[in-house]
Write a protein that holds these residues in place. Structure first.
Motif, short mmCIF file in Angstrom:
data_model
loop_
_atom_site.label_atom_id
_atom_site.label_comp_id
_atom_site.label_asym_id
_atom_site.label_seq_id
_atom_site.Cartn_x
_atom_site.Cartn_y
_atom_site.Cartn_z
N ALA A 2 0.93 -1.51 -0.02
CA ALA A 2 0.62 -0.48 -0.27
C ALA A 2 0.77 0.99 0.46
N GLU A 3 2.08 1.32 0.88
CA GLU A 3 2.63 1.76 0.95
C GLU A 3 3.58 3.02 -0.64
N LEU A 4 3.77 1.23 -0.77
CA LEU A 4 4.26 1.88 -2.71
C LEU A 4 2.99 2.15 -3.46
N ILE A 5 2.16 1.78 -3.39
CA ILE A 5 1.18 2.56 -4.35
C ILE A 5 1.26 3.66 -4.10
N HIS A 6 0.95 4.42 -2.47
CA HIS A 6 0.76 5.69 -2.53
C HIS A 6 2.40 6.29 -3.09
N GLU A 7 3.51 6.00 -2.95
CA GLU A 7 4.50 6.41 -3.02
C GLU A 7 4.54 6.92 -5.26
N LEU A 8 4.39 5.89 -5.64
CA LEU A 8 4.10 6.03 -6.92
C LEU A 8 3.03 7.30 -7.83
N LYS A 9 1.75 7.35 -7.02
CA LYS A 9 0.62 7.48 -7.55
C LYS A 9 1.20 8.98 -7.09
N ASN A 10 1.83 9.36 -5.31
CA ASN A 10 2.61 10.73 -5.38
C ASN A 10 3.53 11.55 -6.42
N HIS A 11 4.32 10.91 -7.18
CA HIS A 11 5.21 11.14 -7.97
C HIS A 11 5.30 10.79 -9.33
N PHE A 12 4.28 10.12 -9.73
CA PHE A 12 3.95 9.78 -11.26
C PHE A 12 2.36 9.79 -11.02
N LEU A 13 2.02 10.85 -11.47
CA LEU A 13 0.15 11.50 -11.91
C LEU A 13 0.22 11.18 -13.33
N ASP A 14 1.27 10.56 -14.40
CA ASP A 14 1.33 10.56 -15.69
C ASP A 14 0.93 9.53 -16.14
#
Length: 424
Positions: free
Chosen positions: A275-287
């Protein structure tokens, strides 16, 4: 009785229990060990009581009808998916699964049950046999610790011999060689000189038993090398590639763009880290679009639907999931190999706090990328966003048909090898 209470029977059962008595159980989380040997005395006793009640029910109410001449023996949906192509290609072939408890699995509808009708009688004999086993076995401490596995194996093995004597199939095809029900049938078939075929359905590891079939159809050289390091190979070995990949070899991703990121996790992984990984990726790579897939046996709820799309493992295969993505992030999983075969860049990212590292040797053999933390992962994703490389040739060591005329024809190759073997 003499055939049961002798040292050769002990050696056979020890061999069947190879992975159950190995260090493998010390490398997996506690909740997964339960599938091999139950955690705690109470759970072990509950398992034995439950098993005894089921075996009693089978003894009085069920029996095996006349079974076919050619068997495919499978234990899971993955096993079935890896061998179901045989049904259309080989005459008089039937799929069978072992019915050993009251629980009904989704894969059972694809085959017919094999009932271990007289296991009930071996259950009654087990206390005496266990004492005999402890006297003569090589692993007394583990035998006491994992006596529930020995209990299950005892009846299954000797019942497998009786069933095969009665049914007399000409050949049995397996896609699993390390769990009790399949290993018991393999041993029984060898005892009765019944032909056996093994079709590899997933990557293997050093914890697996020796390769001991009449014919072994392997994906590639990597599997052979691992089995060779385990011990003497007793099988005739043929390399055929990966039959389940045939249907997807025309879907190889040659795009140099990275627009969709996939995350695959399993029961070994920590769902909080996922879950933490998903949040991190969503924050860094909105595209970037995110698609998340769990292992079919994982029943945990992730609760990240608002941040990522979900791939339902019960509705689409791993290859169906992989063809939608450009980059895969996973930990200890054979899905890394499947991704590379579709030319999807695959990254090893630690999704748990276990001591297991590179279980399948993918990092050692340069099949996949590795990152140590989220910062390094972010840098890699940025790099790949500019230019995504072709990686399929990295899998040549694992799938021998890559860059050969047999690429995409592993099913035909498997059928030909099986028919040649059964006619001998």
């Amino acid at each position: 009785m003499g055939k049961i209470f002798n040292r050769s029977s002990i050696r056979e059962i020890e061999d069947i229990l190879h992975i159950y008595m190995s260090d493998y159980l010390n490398t997996i989380p506690k909740h997964l060990k339960n599938g091999y040997s139950r955690n705690g005395l109470i759970k072990k006793i509950f398992f034995i009581v439950h098993s005894f009640l089921f075996d009693t029910y089978i003894f009085f109410y069920k029996k095996n009808k006349n079974l076919s001449d050619k068997w495919v023996f499978y234990l899971s949906m993955n096993n079935y998916d890896s061998t179901r192509f045989l049904e259309k290609e080989i005459k008089d072939i039937e799929f069978y699964f072992p019915k050993t408890n009251f629980h009904t699995s989704s894969h059972e509808k694809f085959g017919k049950s094999i009932y271990y009708k007289r296991k009930y009688l071996y259950d009654l004999l087990f206390p005496v046999f266990f004492i005999f086993y402890l006297i003569h076995c090589n692993t007394k401490k583990l035998a006491i610790e994992r006596f529930d596995s020995i209990y299950h194996c005892f009846g299954i093995y000797f019942e497998s011999i009786r069933i095969l004597k009665k049914q007399k199939p000409s050949v049995i095809i397996f896609s699993n060689d390390h769990l009790i029900t399949s290993r018991s049938l393999i041993k029984a078939a060898k005892t009765l000189n019944i032909k056996t075929v093994y079709i590899q359905h997933a990557s293997i590891s050093k914890f697996f038993p020796k390769l001991d079939f009449g014919l072994a159809l392997l994906d590639g050289k990597n599997t052979y090398d691992i089995y060779k390091n385990i011990g003497k190979i007793y099988s005739k070995v043929e390399f055929i590639g990966m039959p389940k990949f045939d249907d997807y070899c025309n879907l190889i991703n040659y795009s140099d763009k990275l627009t969709v990121i996939g995350i695959a996790y399993n029961e070994v992984d920590d769902i909080k880290i996922v879950a933490e990984l998903i949040h991190e990726l969503k924050n860094h790579f909105l595209d970037k679009k995110l698609i998340v897939r769990k292992h079919p046996n994982d029943t945990r709820i992730l609760n990240t639907e608002q941040l990522a799309s979900i791939s339902n493992p019960k509705e689409e295969s791993s290859f169906e999931f992989l063809k939608k993505i450009d980059l895969l992030i996973s930990c200890e999983s054979s899905i890394h190999l499947e991704a590379t075969l579709l030319n999807v860049v695959s990254v090893y990212y630690k999704l748990n706090n276990n001591n297991i590292y590179d279980y399948y040797g993918y990092i050692k053999n340069d099949l996949i990328e590795e990152v140590e933390d989220i910062k390094e992962l972010n840098l890699l994703i940025k790099k790949l966003s500019f230019s995504r490389p072709n990686v399929i040739n990295r899998a040549k060591y694992y799938n021998c048909t890559i860059n050969t005329p047999d690429f995409g024809n592993s099913k035909k190759l498997a059928v030909r090898k099986i028919l040649e073997y059964t006619k001998q």
